[in-house]
Scaffold this motif. Structure first.
Motif, PDB file in Angstrom:
ATOM      1  N   GLY A   1       1.282  -3.469   1.295  1.00  0.00           N
ATOM      2  CA  GLY A   1       0.170  -4.399   1.206  1.00  0.00           C
ATOM      3  C   GLY A   1      -0.422  -4.446  -0.188  1.00  0.00           C
ATOM      4  N   PRO A   2      -1.583  -5.076  -0.342  1.00  0.00           N
ATOM      5  CA  PRO A   2      -2.243  -5.108  -1.652  1.00  0.00           C
ATOM      6  C   PRO A   2      -2.598  -3.697  -2.124  1.00  0.00           C
ATOM      7  CG  PRO A   2      -3.195  -6.743  -0.158  1.00  0.00           C
ATOM      8  CD  PRO A   2      -2.302  -5.868   0.668  1.00  0.00           C
ATOM      9  N   THR A   3      -2.416  -3.438  -3.397  1.00  0.00           N
ATOM     10  CA  THR A   3      -2.735  -2.106  -3.931  1.00  0.00           C
ATOM     11  C   THR A   3      -4.196  -1.752  -3.697  1.00  0.00           C
ATOM     12  OG1 THR A   3      -3.106  -3.074  -6.118  1.00  0.00           O
ATOM     13  CG2 THR A   3      -0.931  -2.120  -5.695  1.00  0.00           C
ATOM     14  N   GLU A   4      -5.073  -2.735  -3.702  1.00  0.00           N
ATOM     15  CA  GLU A   4      -6.499  -2.467  -3.500  1.00  0.00           C
ATOM     16  C   GLU A   4      -6.777  -1.897  -2.109  1.00  0.00           C
ATOM     17  OE1 GLU A   4      -9.232  -2.718  -5.747  1.00  0.00           O
ATOM     18  OE2 GLU A   4      -7.426  -2.612  -6.982  1.00  0.00           O
ATOM     19  N   LYS A   5      -5.918  -2.241  -1.144  1.00  0.00           N
ATOM     20  CA  LYS A   5      -6.116  -1.745   0.219  1.00  0.00           C
ATOM     21  C   LYS A   5      -5.347  -0.455   0.467  1.00  0.00           C
ATOM     22  CE  LYS A   5      -7.177  -6.200   2.396  1.00  0.00           C
ATOM     23  NZ  LYS A   5      -6.808  -7.157   3.481  1.00  0.00           N
ATOM     24  N   VAL A   6      -4.210  -0.282  -0.198  1.00  0.00           N
ATOM     25  CA  VAL A   6      -3.409   0.930   0.002  1.00  0.00           C
ATOM     26  C   VAL A   6      -4.062   2.115  -0.706  1.00  0.00           C
ATOM     27  CG1 VAL A   6      -1.157   2.023  -0.361  1.00  0.00           C
ATOM     28  CG2 VAL A   6      -1.281  -0.398   0.279  1.00  0.00           C
ATOM     29  N   LEU A   7      -4.330   1.943  -2.005  1.00  0.00           N
ATOM     30  CA  LEU A   7      -5.039   2.955  -2.791  1.00  0.00           C
ATOM     31  C   LEU A   7      -5.453   2.291  -4.097  1.00  0.00           C
ATOM     32  CD1 LEU A   7      -6.023   5.859  -3.202  1.00  0.00           C
ATOM     33  CD2 LEU A   7      -3.788   6.394  -4.200  1.00  0.00           C
TER      34      LEU A   7
ATOM     35  N   ILE B   1       6.449   1.730 -26.140  1.00  0.00           N
ATOM     36  CA  ILE B   1       5.731   0.576 -25.576  1.00  0.00           C
ATOM     37  C   ILE B   1       5.991   0.566 -24.069  1.00  0.00           C
ATOM     38  CG2 ILE B   1       5.493  -1.936 -25.519  1.00  0.00           C
ATOM     39  CD1 ILE B   1       6.502  -1.962 -28.432  1.00  0.00           C
ATOM     40  N   ALA B   2       4.975   0.913 -23.303  1.00  0.00           N
ATOM     41  CA  ALA B   2       5.071   0.900 -21.847  1.00  0.00           C
ATOM     42  C   ALA B   2       4.401  -0.357 -21.310  1.00  0.00           C
ATOM     43  CB  ALA B   2       4.410   2.140 -21.264  1.00  0.00           C
ATOM     44  N   SER B   3       4.982  -0.933 -20.272  1.00  0.00           N
ATOM     45  CA  SER B   3       4.379  -2.090 -19.605  1.00  0.00           C
ATOM     46  C   SER B   3       4.146  -1.764 -18.143  1.00  0.00           C
ATOM     47  CB  SER B   3       5.290  -3.326 -19.712  1.00  0.00           C
ATOM     48  OG  SER B   3       5.416  -3.767 -21.045  1.00  0.00           O
ATOM     49  N   VAL B   4       3.094  -2.328 -17.598  1.00  0.00           N
ATOM     50  CA  VAL B   4       2.811  -2.209 -16.167  1.00  0.00           C
ATOM     51  C   VAL B   4       2.911  -3.596 -15.550  1.00  0.00           C
ATOM     52  CG1 VAL B   4       1.070  -1.694 -14.412  1.00  0.00           C
ATOM     53  CG2 VAL B   4       1.319  -0.195 -16.394  1.00  0.00           C
ATOM     54  N   ASP B   5       3.743  -3.721 -14.508  1.00  0.00           N
ATOM     55  CA  ASP B   5       3.816  -4.955 -13.737  1.00  0.00           C
ATOM     56  C   ASP B   5       2.615  -4.969 -12.798  1.00  0.00           C
ATOM     57  OD1 ASP B   5       4.485  -7.208 -12.333  1.00  0.00           O
ATOM     58  OD2 ASP B   5       6.044  -6.222 -11.128  1.00  0.00           O
ATOM     59  N   TYR B   6       1.553  -5.632 -13.243  1.00  0.00           N
ATOM     60  CA  TYR B   6       0.269  -5.588 -12.558  1.00  0.00           C
ATOM     61  C   TYR B   6       0.149  -6.791 -11.619  1.00  0.00           C
ATOM     62  CZ  TYR B   6      -4.761  -4.333 -12.442  1.00  0.00           C
ATOM     63  OH  TYR B   6      -6.014  -3.928 -12.077  1.00  0.00           O
ATOM     64  N   ASN B   7       0.875  -6.702 -10.481  1.00  0.00           N
ATOM     65  CA  ASN B   7       0.870  -7.827  -9.542  1.00  0.00           C
ATOM     66  C   ASN B   7      -0.022  -7.594  -8.330  1.00  0.00           C
ATOM     67  OD1 ASN B   7       2.374  -6.206  -7.724  1.00  0.00           O
ATOM     68  ND2 ASN B   7       4.328  -6.994  -8.468  1.00  0.00           N
ATOM     69  N   GLY B   8      -0.593  -6.399  -8.217  1.00  0.00           N
ATOM     70  CA  GLY B   8      -1.545  -6.135  -7.144  1.00  0.00           C
ATOM     71  C   GLY B   8      -0.940  -6.000  -5.763  1.00  0.00           C
ATOM     72  N   GLN B   9       0.410  -5.883  -5.692  1.00  0.00           N
ATOM     73  CA  GLN B   9       1.074  -5.795  -4.388  1.00  0.00           C
ATOM     74  C   GLN B   9       2.037  -4.618  -4.368  1.00  0.00           C
ATOM     75  OE1 GLN B   9       0.234  -8.031  -2.018  1.00  0.00           O
ATOM     76  NE2 GLN B   9      -0.986  -9.310  -3.416  1.00  0.00           N
ATOM     77  N   GLN B  10       2.162  -3.977  -3.220  1.00  0.00           N
ATOM     78  CA  GLN B  10       3.193  -2.977  -3.007  1.00  0.00           C
ATOM     79  C   GLN B  10       3.728  -3.140  -1.595  1.00  0.00           C
ATOM     80  OE1 GLN B  10      -0.191   0.075  -3.606  1.00  0.00           O
ATOM     81  NE2 GLN B  10       1.443   1.274  -2.671  1.00  0.00           N
ATOM     82  N   ILE B  11       4.702  -2.359  -1.213  1.00  0.00           N
ATOM     83  CA  ILE B  11       5.430  -2.658   0.020  1.00  0.00           C
ATOM     84  C   ILE B  11       4.539  -2.637   1.261  1.00  0.00           C
ATOM     85  CG2 ILE B  11       6.162  -0.277   0.492  1.00  0.00           C
ATOM     86  CD1 ILE B  11       8.961  -1.582   1.212  1.00  0.00           C
TER      87      ILE B  11
END
Length: 281
Positions: free
Chosen positions: A186-192, A174-184
């Motif tokens: 900036g937003p993941t949508e802007k980084v990649l 059982i794998a989980s993804v912490d889907y918070n949309g942020q990384q160091i």
């Protein structure tokens, strides 16, 4: 249930206090996603996981957990201590010289509960798959859990592992993804941009469930549901929406608290929003 939802929420509140105090004390660490994942870790260790605080590296007959996004070590250390793996007072040594509580979890210090070093992102899923296959070979009925960050899914090794697990019917995982949309950065949508993660996992052959990682009742039910899906030929993916910094109003939903420590004044405000329920260390 081992605990009521209210009791689990109280534990999570104390865990969030621990995280903030650890990072503040050394002015170093990653509070944002630690706060966001406090409900998940509390639900996992106090309600769902079949584990033994009298730690053995092999974990025979137990469920195993691997943290891939190791920078959120404060929340894991807090939950390990609060569930009996080591003394809660040891949390005061976080990120200090000669501490067993390194900034990223490691094994050579011998901290109970830690089975792999997880400072480098993108590797936890591969390790979890190996452990799950090992349990199958040994006839061990224990399950294997892992948590990944959404930002680390930009790493290629994950996608090799994501292709491997369904092909080899690793259905005790059982794998989980912490889907918070942020990384160091900036937003993941802007980084990649990760685009449609659910569709991608399903296309790779995973059984995908979605959950709200900041709703205690919801995450407990989702993890129990995930357990019910094991043994049916597919690995399980819990796509878990969270808010970075959850529980503290000025930290919520921004990458700015990914790796920044609060000042004395900010800590006082933050702790004022989180109930002390089990005693600060």
């Amino acid at each position: 249930m081992k605990h009521t939802i209210s009791e689990l929420e109280d534990i999570a509140s104390q865990v969030r206090r621990d995280c903030l105090r650890m990072v503040h004390a050394v002015q170093s660490g990653h509070p944002g996603a630690s706060l966001g994942c406090a409900d998940f870790f509390t639900a996992l260790y106090f309600e769902v996981l079949n584990h033994n605080p009298k730690f053995s590296m092999a974990g025979v007959g137990e469920d195993l957990f691997f943290l891939s996004n190791g920078h959120i070590s404060p929340v894991w250390y807090s939950v390990l201590a609060r569930s009996g793996y080591f003394k809660v007072s040891e949390l005061a040594t976080f990120r200090k010289l000669d501490s067993r509580l390194q900034g990223h979890p490691t094994t050579h210090e011998g901290l109970p509960g830690i089975r792999i070093a997880s400072g480098s992102l993108g590797q936890g899923l591969s390790v979890a798959i190996g452990a799950a296959l090992g349990k199958k070979l040994d006839g061990d009925k224990g399950l294997v859990y892992t948590l990944m960050g959404d930002g680390e899914l930009q790493e290629g090794q994950n996608w090799e592992a994501l292709m491997f697990a369904p092909f080899h019917k690793v259905d005790n995982l059982i794998a989980s993804v912490d889907y918070n949309g942020q990384q160091i950065d900036g937003p993941t949508e802007k980084v990649l941009s990760l685009e449609n993660l659910q569709a991608k996992f399903e296309a790779f052959g995973w059984h995908v469930i979605t959950s709200d990682g900041n709703d205690m009742d919801g995450i407990v039910k989702s993890l129990h549901y995930a357990k019910s899906l094991t043994g049916k030929g597919k690995p399980i993916l819990n796509l878990m929406s969270t808010q970075m910094g959850y529980g503290v109003d000025f930290m919520v939903g921004t990458h700015k608290w990914h790796g920044s420590a609060p000042s004395d004044a900010q800590l006082e405000v933050a702790l004022g929003q989180l109930k002390e329920t089990a005693g600060d260390y």
